[in-house]
Design a protein around this motif. Sequence first.
Motif, PDB file in Angstrom:
ATOM      1  N   VAL A 166      39.475  38.153  41.619  1.00 47.52           N
ATOM      2  CA  VAL A 166      40.347  39.263  42.039  1.00 47.52           C
ATOM      3  C   VAL A 166      39.770  39.945  43.275  1.00 47.52           C
ATOM      4  O   VAL A 166      40.512  40.306  44.200  1.00 47.52           O
ATOM      5  CB  VAL A 166      40.541  40.261  40.871  1.00 47.52           C
ATOM      6  N   LEU A 167      38.453  40.118  43.326  1.00 47.17           N
ATOM      7  CA  LEU A 167      37.835  40.720  44.509  1.00 47.17           C
ATOM      8  C   LEU A 167      38.002  39.830  45.738  1.00 47.17           C
ATOM      9  O   LEU A 167      38.202  40.320  46.853  1.00 47.17           O
ATOM     10  CB  LEU A 167      36.355  40.994  44.255  1.00 47.17           C
ATOM     11  N   THR A 168      37.929  38.525  45.551  1.00 47.00           N
ATOM     12  CA  THR A 168      38.137  37.596  46.659  1.00 47.00           C
ATOM     13  C   THR A 168      39.575  37.684  47.171  1.00 47.00           C
ATOM     14  O   THR A 168      39.813  37.686  48.377  1.00 47.00           O
ATOM     15  CB  THR A 168      37.813  36.159  46.223  1.00 47.00           C
ATOM     16  N   VAL A 169      40.518  37.759  46.254  1.00 45.71           N
ATOM     17  CA  VAL A 169      41.926  37.900  46.652  1.00 45.71           C
ATOM     18  C   VAL A 169      42.138  39.221  47.371  1.00 45.71           C
ATOM     19  O   VAL A 169      42.865  39.277  48.372  1.00 45.71           O
ATOM     20  CB  VAL A 169      42.844  37.780  45.413  1.00 45.71           C
ATOM     21  N   ALA A 170      41.506  40.274  46.906  1.00 47.82           N
ATOM     22  CA  ALA A 170      41.645  41.577  47.553  1.00 47.82           C
ATOM     23  C   ALA A 170      41.067  41.528  48.969  1.00 47.82           C
ATOM     24  O   ALA A 170      41.614  42.150  49.886  1.00 47.82           O
ATOM     25  CB  ALA A 170      40.945  42.657  46.745  1.00 47.82           C
TER      26      ALA A 170
END
Length: 67
Positions: free
Chosen positions: A58-62
């Motif tokens: 999720v942090l990578t997508v953000a």
Amino acid sequence: MRKLVEILGALLVIQGAAGLVHEWIGWFRFWVLVPYLEFLKGYEIWANIGLVVLGLIVLTVAGAMKK
């Protein structure tokens, strides 16, 4: 929207890491969520590792989201 996704990812990583510390050392007893979920009995470590991995995704997508 990006900030909300970053917060969600950070919470997932923190929850998973705290759950792993709880399983291995016994700290953060009241702060973790996984031990209170009955359907995860016996799979607590795997569930916490999954939370950490999901949080990192999720942090990578953000990070990939445009401002």
